[in-house]
Design an enzyme around this catalytic site. Structure first.
Site, short mmCIF file in Angstrom:
data_model
loop_
_atom_site.label_atom_id
_atom_site.label_comp_id
_atom_site.label_asym_id
_atom_site.label_seq_id
_atom_site.Cartn_x
_atom_site.Cartn_y
_atom_site.Cartn_z
N LYS A 124 0.87 -1.18 0.00
CA LYS A 124 0.00 0.00 0.00
C LYS A 124 0.90 1.22 0.00
CE LYS A 124 -4.43 0.73 -0.02
NZ LYS A 124 -5.53 -0.15 -0.44
N ASP A 164 -6.86 4.14 -4.71
CA ASP A 164 -7.56 3.96 -3.43
C ASP A 164 -8.25 5.31 -3.20
OD1 ASP A 164 -7.66 1.92 -1.00
OD2 ASP A 164 -7.43 3.87 -0.09
O1 2IT Z 1 -8.00 -1.65 -1.15
C1 2IT Z 1 -7.85 -2.14 -2.29
O2 2IT Z 1 -7.92 -3.35 -2.50
C2 2IT Z 1 -7.58 -1.21 -3.38
N1 2IT Z 1 -7.54 -0.02 -3.16
C3 2IT Z 1 -7.33 -1.74 -4.77
C4 2IT Z 1 -5.93 -2.19 -4.90
C5 2IT Z 1 -5.53 -2.60 -6.29
O3 2IT Z 1 -4.34 -2.92 -6.46
O4 2IT Z 1 -6.36 -2.62 -7.22
#
Ligand code: 2IT
Length: 445
Positions: A124, A164
């Site tokens: 993240k 996100d």
């Molecule tokens: O919380 C999540 O799973 C996302 N924000 C999507 C992450 C992604 O790599 O598509």
């Protein structure tokens, strides 16, 4: 594993990281029993290793705003675990972003990604940059400055960021443009891309659609159908939009959406026009829902409150972490809520989850319910590496299949003696087992 001992150590080491500690405690307490049936996990110190990110980057992001003023933000990427595939997870741009929030999100992402059945590790990132009130030019310059630092740490087989909160299609475009310029290559290094440069059909809808597919299965398990159910949704961003769109299409009545300013109660229920308007509201960059009630006079705006006080059959938190607390849960239960499908990451506080489980109300945790978003990112990665574009029907069918398999895994690992399906336990154990086994097989690294 001794959860309390491990938590004490983490609490001493990271006293200022409450969200991270909350996420770790939830996973460790729910997997403890299953973990202890595998002596090889303890012998390999899997618990101690899995709670520690592989590495974290913090970097300075400097840019110039529309008034010519120099601005400084902090950028982050937490590469948490890549035992089963390249690091994968979104970028969040929000003033609340800090290491604790990104570590909780990265930790959750490990197990969510494992649940999707696709080979993706957990990561993240993001920044404390506040998109609210920023012009398109400012957003572009910020994204470019952010990528000038991030690009060295990512790659299609290394780490694949996505969106996100605060990062949607527009931001991914600016981020990708700068990555492509710096790396001098056109690879699928970000997901959520536009359709003209390697994006996947259904990715914008996928988190919300997947959540509703999961909800339909939760309902079916209870002998219920989605048509005719009253649903409270919180948030009004991309995730809330997708969930409202699919739930409405399937005959449910979505009666609330919300923002930081309060919530909208629309007794008539959302329809196509109102759902389309959500996107306009979001794009205005003001982060308020109040204008909805001016545009659609049948709807009421309740300032400063959360939608959980409205009597509904189903609650779908779609905004942010810890948005549904113990008191909210009590209120929902008193009003006869039948199912809670958490779409935001860690949207419910531990007291709320406890209340739902105690009342034997099925509670689907975010890492299962919202996994359709990252799953479709995984499908975008597959299309990019094949240099092919699948049709919307193909992507949607795969999304359906993935959500079904997550639901099946939750039932397999989460059904309790009396027959109650503890989806939180099921999702945590199913995700954890896969990653833990893969770590054992690959040795101590
Ligand atoms: O919380 C999540 O799973 C996302 N924000 C999507 C992450 C992604 O790599 O598509």
């Amino acid at each position: 594993m001794n959860v309390e001992k491990l938590m004490l150590k983490l609490e001493r080491k990271h006293p200022n990281e409450p969200e991270y500690l909350q996420a770790v405690r939830e996973v460790l307490t729910t997997v403890e029993e299953a973990y202890n049936q595998h002596p090889e996990f303890e012998a390999n110190k899997i618990a101690e290793r899995i709670v520690e990110p592989d590495r974290q980057f913090t970097f300075k992001v400097t840019w110039v705003d529309d008034r010519g003023q120099v601005q400084v933000n902090t950028g982050y990427r937490v590469q948490f675990n890549n035992a089963i595939g390249p690091y994968k997870g979104g970028l969040r741009f929000h003033p609340s972003v800090n290491p604790s929030i990104l570590k909780f999100l990265g930790f959750e992402q490990i197990f969510k990604n494992a649940l999707t059945t696709l080979p993706m590790g957990g990561a993240k990132g993001g920044s404390d940059f506040d998109p609210k009130g920023k012009s398109a030019g400012e957003v572009m310059r910020f994204c470019q400055a952010f990528m000038i630092e991030l690009w060295r740490h990512i790659g299609p087989e290394t780490d694949v960021p996505a969106g996100d909160i605060g990062v949607g299609g527009r931001e991914i475009g600016y981020l990708y443009g700068m990555y492509r310029k710096l790396a001098r290559e056109n690879t699928g290094v970000l997901t959520g891309k536009g359709m003209t440069y390697g994006g996947s059909l259904i990715r914008p809808e996928a988190t919300g659609f997947g959540a509703v597919y999961f909800l339909v299965q939760m309902l079916a398990e209870q002998g219920m159908e989605i048509a005719g159910q009253r649903i409270a949704i919180s948030g009004f961003g991309n995730v809330a939009w997708g969930a409202a769109k699919k739930a409405t299409e399937l005959g449910a009545k979505v009666v609330t959406i919300s923002g930081p300013d309060g919530y909208i109660y629309d007794e008539a229920g959302l329809n196509e026009e109102k759902i389309a308007y959500m996107l306009e509201l979001r794009a205005s960059n003001n982060d308020v829902v109040a204008p909805y009630a001016e545009k659609f006079p049948g709807a009421k705006f309740v300032a400063g409150h959360k939608p959980w006080e409205v009597a509904v059959d189903i609650a779908m938190p779609c905004a942010t972490q810890n948005e549904l607390g113990g008191e909210d849960a009590k209120q929902l239960l008193a009003n006869g809520v039948k199912i809670v499908a958490e779409v935001s990451n860690m949207g419910c506080r531990p007291e709320a989850i406890e209340a739902f489980i105690e009342a034997k109300i099925p509670y689907g945790p975010g890492k299962a319910v919202n996994a359709g978003g990252v799953a479709t990112s995984g499908l975008e990665m597959t299309q990019n590496s094949q240099k092919l574009n699948w049709t919307a029907e193909e992507v949607d069918a795969k999304l359906h299949q993935i959500m079904s398999s997550i639901h099946t895994a939750c039932i397999e690992y989460g059904t309790e003696a009396g027959g109650y399906i503890n989806y939180m336990k099921g999702a945590n154990i199913a995700g954890f087992m896969k990653v833990a086994k893969s770590m054992v097989e690959q040795g101590v690294i």
